[in-house]
Design a protein around this motif. Sequence first.
Motif, mmCIF file in Angstrom:
data_model
loop_
_atom_site.group_PDB
_atom_site.id
_atom_site.type_symbol
_atom_site.label_atom_id
_atom_site.label_comp_id
_atom_site.label_asym_id
_atom_site.label_seq_id
_atom_site.Cartn_x
_atom_site.Cartn_y
_atom_site.Cartn_z
ATOM 1 N N MET A 1 0.836 -1.172 0.000
ATOM 2 C CA MET A 1 0.000 0.000 0.000
ATOM 3 C C MET A 1 0.882 1.237 0.000
ATOM 4 O O MET A 1 1.894 1.298 0.689
ATOM 5 C CB MET A 1 -0.886 -0.013 1.237
ATOM 6 N N ALA A 2 0.477 2.245 -0.743
ATOM 7 C CA ALA A 2 1.269 3.470 -0.855
ATOM 8 C C ALA A 2 1.165 4.308 0.414
ATOM 9 O O ALA A 2 0.209 4.205 1.182
ATOM 10 C CB ALA A 2 0.794 4.289 -2.055
ATOM 11 N N LYS A 3 2.186 5.140 0.609
ATOM 12 C CA LYS A 3 2.177 6.048 1.754
ATOM 13 C C LYS A 3 1.108 7.108 1.512
ATOM 14 O O LYS A 3 1.093 7.758 0.469
ATOM 15 C CB LYS A 3 3.559 6.688 1.882
ATOM 16 N N ARG A 4 0.223 7.310 2.474
ATOM 17 C CA ARG A 4 -0.922 8.188 2.238
ATOM 18 C C ARG A 4 -0.688 9.632 2.646
ATOM 19 O O ARG A 4 -1.459 10.500 2.314
ATOM 20 C CB ARG A 4 -2.141 7.645 2.979
ATOM 21 N N THR A 5 0.372 9.917 3.397
ATOM 22 C CA THR A 5 0.572 11.273 3.885
ATOM 23 C C THR A 5 1.848 11.886 3.305
ATOM 24 O O THR A 5 2.586 12.562 3.992
ATOM 25 C CB THR A 5 0.641 11.299 5.414
ATOM 26 N N SER A 6 2.131 11.625 2.029
ATOM 27 C CA SER A 6 3.362 12.135 1.439
ATOM 28 C C SER A 6 3.361 13.659 1.376
ATOM 29 O O SER A 6 4.391 14.289 1.574
ATOM 30 C CB SER A 6 3.567 11.551 0.043
ATOM 31 N N LYS A 7 2.233 14.279 1.113
ATOM 32 C CA LYS A 7 2.175 15.743 1.050
ATOM 33 C C LYS A 7 1.971 16.361 2.427
ATOM 34 O O LYS A 7 2.528 17.399 2.736
ATOM 35 C CB LYS A 7 1.032 16.187 0.139
ATOM 36 N N MET A 8 1.201 15.706 3.258
ATOM 37 C CA MET A 8 0.845 16.296 4.540
ATOM 38 C C MET A 8 1.894 16.031 5.615
ATOM 39 O O MET A 8 2.064 16.834 6.519
ATOM 40 C CB MET A 8 -0.513 15.783 4.999
ATOM 41 N N GLY A 9 2.580 14.915 5.540
ATOM 42 C CA GLY A 9 3.610 14.612 6.513
ATOM 43 C C GLY A 9 3.057 14.512 7.924
ATOM 44 O O GLY A 9 2.135 13.751 8.198
ATOM 45 N N MET A 11 1.227 16.486 9.471
ATOM 46 C CA MET A 11 -0.141 16.988 9.596
ATOM 47 C C MET A 11 -1.169 15.994 9.065
ATOM 48 O O MET A 11 -2.335 16.327 8.919
ATOM 49 C CB MET A 11 -0.287 18.318 8.849
ATOM 50 N N GLY A 12 -0.752 14.772 8.803
ATOM 51 C CA GLY A 12 -1.678 13.752 8.329
ATOM 52 C C GLY A 12 -2.774 13.450 9.326
ATOM 53 O O GLY A 12 -3.845 12.980 8.963
ATOM 54 N N SER A 13 -2.514 13.724 10.584
ATOM 55 C CA SER A 13 -3.531 13.471 11.600
ATOM 56 C C SER A 13 -4.701 14.439 11.512
ATOM 57 O O SER A 13 -5.763 14.173 12.065
ATOM 58 C CB SER A 13 -2.905 13.563 12.994
ATOM 59 N N CYS A 14 -4.514 15.564 10.825
ATOM 60 C CA CYS A 14 -5.595 16.542 10.687
ATOM 61 C C CYS A 14 -6.604 16.145 9.625
ATOM 62 O O CYS A 14 -7.732 16.632 9.642
ATOM 63 C CB CYS A 14 -5.027 17.912 10.313
ATOM 64 N N GLY A 19 -8.251 23.639 6.339
ATOM 65 C CA GLY A 19 -7.803 24.368 5.159
ATOM 66 C C GLY A 19 -6.321 24.134 4.880
ATOM 67 O O GLY A 19 -5.553 23.754 5.752
ATOM 68 N N ALA A 20 -5.922 24.416 3.643
ATOM 69 C CA ALA A 20 -4.555 24.099 3.205
ATOM 70 C C ALA A 20 -3.520 25.016 3.846
ATOM 71 O O ALA A 20 -2.496 24.549 4.352
ATOM 72 C CB ALA A 20 -4.471 24.191 1.688
ATOM 73 N N ASN A 21 -3.744 26.326 3.812
ATOM 74 C CA ASN A 21 -2.723 27.250 4.319
ATOM 75 C C ASN A 21 -2.497 27.145 5.826
ATOM 76 O O ASN A 21 -1.344 27.138 6.262
ATOM 77 C CB ASN A 21 -3.055 28.692 3.925
ATOM 78 N N PRO A 22 -3.529 27.054 6.657
ATOM 79 C CA PRO A 22 -3.259 26.841 8.087
ATOM 80 C C PRO A 22 -2.518 25.534 8.351
ATOM 81 O O PRO A 22 -1.645 25.469 9.223
ATOM 82 C CB PRO A 22 -4.648 26.813 8.726
ATOM 83 N N ARG A 23 -2.819 24.486 7.587
ATOM 84 C CA ARG A 23 -2.099 23.224 7.751
ATOM 85 C C ARG A 23 -0.641 23.366 7.361
ATOM 86 O O ARG A 23 0.247 22.820 8.011
ATOM 87 C CB ARG A 23 -2.747 22.114 6.917
ATOM 88 N N ARG A 25 1.198 26.129 7.519
ATOM 89 C CA ARG A 25 1.867 26.902 8.575
ATOM 90 C C ARG A 25 2.133 26.047 9.805
ATOM 91 O O ARG A 25 3.209 26.088 10.400
ATOM 92 C CB ARG A 25 1.020 28.115 8.949
ATOM 93 N N ALA A 26 1.128 25.246 10.189
ATOM 94 C CA ALA A 26 1.296 24.378 11.355
ATOM 95 C C ALA A 26 2.337 23.301 11.087
ATOM 96 O O ALA A 26 3.105 22.933 11.979
ATOM 97 C CB ALA A 26 -0.047 23.748 11.722
ATOM 98 N N LYS A 27 2.401 22.808 9.855
ATOM 99 C CA LYS A 27 3.396 21.792 9.503
ATOM 100 C C LYS A 27 4.803 22.344 9.654
ATOM 101 O O LYS A 27 5.695 21.671 10.188
ATOM 102 C CB LYS A 27 3.178 21.311 8.077
ATOM 103 N N LYS A 28 5.011 23.585 9.219
ATOM 104 C CA LYS A 28 6.333 24.208 9.330
ATOM 105 C C LYS A 28 6.771 24.291 10.794
ATOM 106 O O LYS A 28 7.922 23.993 11.135
ATOM 107 C CB LYS A 28 6.291 25.597 8.703
ATOM 108 N N LEU A 29 5.856 24.677 11.667
ATOM 109 C CA LEU A 29 6.175 24.775 13.090
ATOM 110 C C LEU A 29 6.452 23.407 13.711
ATOM 111 O O LEU A 29 7.407 23.247 14.468
ATOM 112 C CB LEU A 29 5.040 25.463 13.840
ATOM 113 N N LEU A 30 5.615 22.427 13.396
ATOM 114 C CA LEU A 30 5.771 21.113 14.005
ATOM 115 C C LEU A 30 7.030 20.400 13.526
ATOM 116 O O LEU A 30 7.693 19.717 14.307
ATOM 117 C CB LEU A 30 4.544 20.251 13.731
ATOM 118 N N VAL A 31 7.382 20.578 12.257
ATOM 119 C CA VAL A 31 8.609 19.959 11.749
ATOM 120 C C VAL A 31 9.816 20.570 12.445
ATOM 121 O O VAL A 31 10.737 19.872 12.860
ATOM 122 C CB VAL A 31 8.698 20.114 10.218
#
Length: 97
Positions: A1-9, A11-14, A19-23, A25-31
């Motif tokens: 099965m393919a990895k499902r969170t390749s773009k979200m990383g 933030m896949g739990s969200c 929305g895309a832009n808040p996710r 921004r939050a991804k940048k902080l969490l990484v």
Amino acid sequence: MAKRTSKMGIMGSCGARYGANPRKRAKKLLVSKNSRHFCSFCGKYAFKRKAVGIWRCVSAGCDRTQAGGAYTLTTPNSGTVRSTVRRLRELATAAKQ
């Protein structure tokens, strides 16, 4: 099965919420929060966040603790403060001589 969170990383739990832009921004902080930062004491990428604003070097021989930003080890203002303190220290030593 393919990895499902390749773009979200991380933030896949969200899912598709918030929305895309808040996710993004939050991804940048969490990484940044979860990654290891460079330790200027031992020269390794070993600083990890312990709590909000408290960073600890997890290297075996170093074990230093340093105050920093909430999501990154250094903040944009920390460079300004560091240079101001250095300048004032140089002025104080010059006045003593």
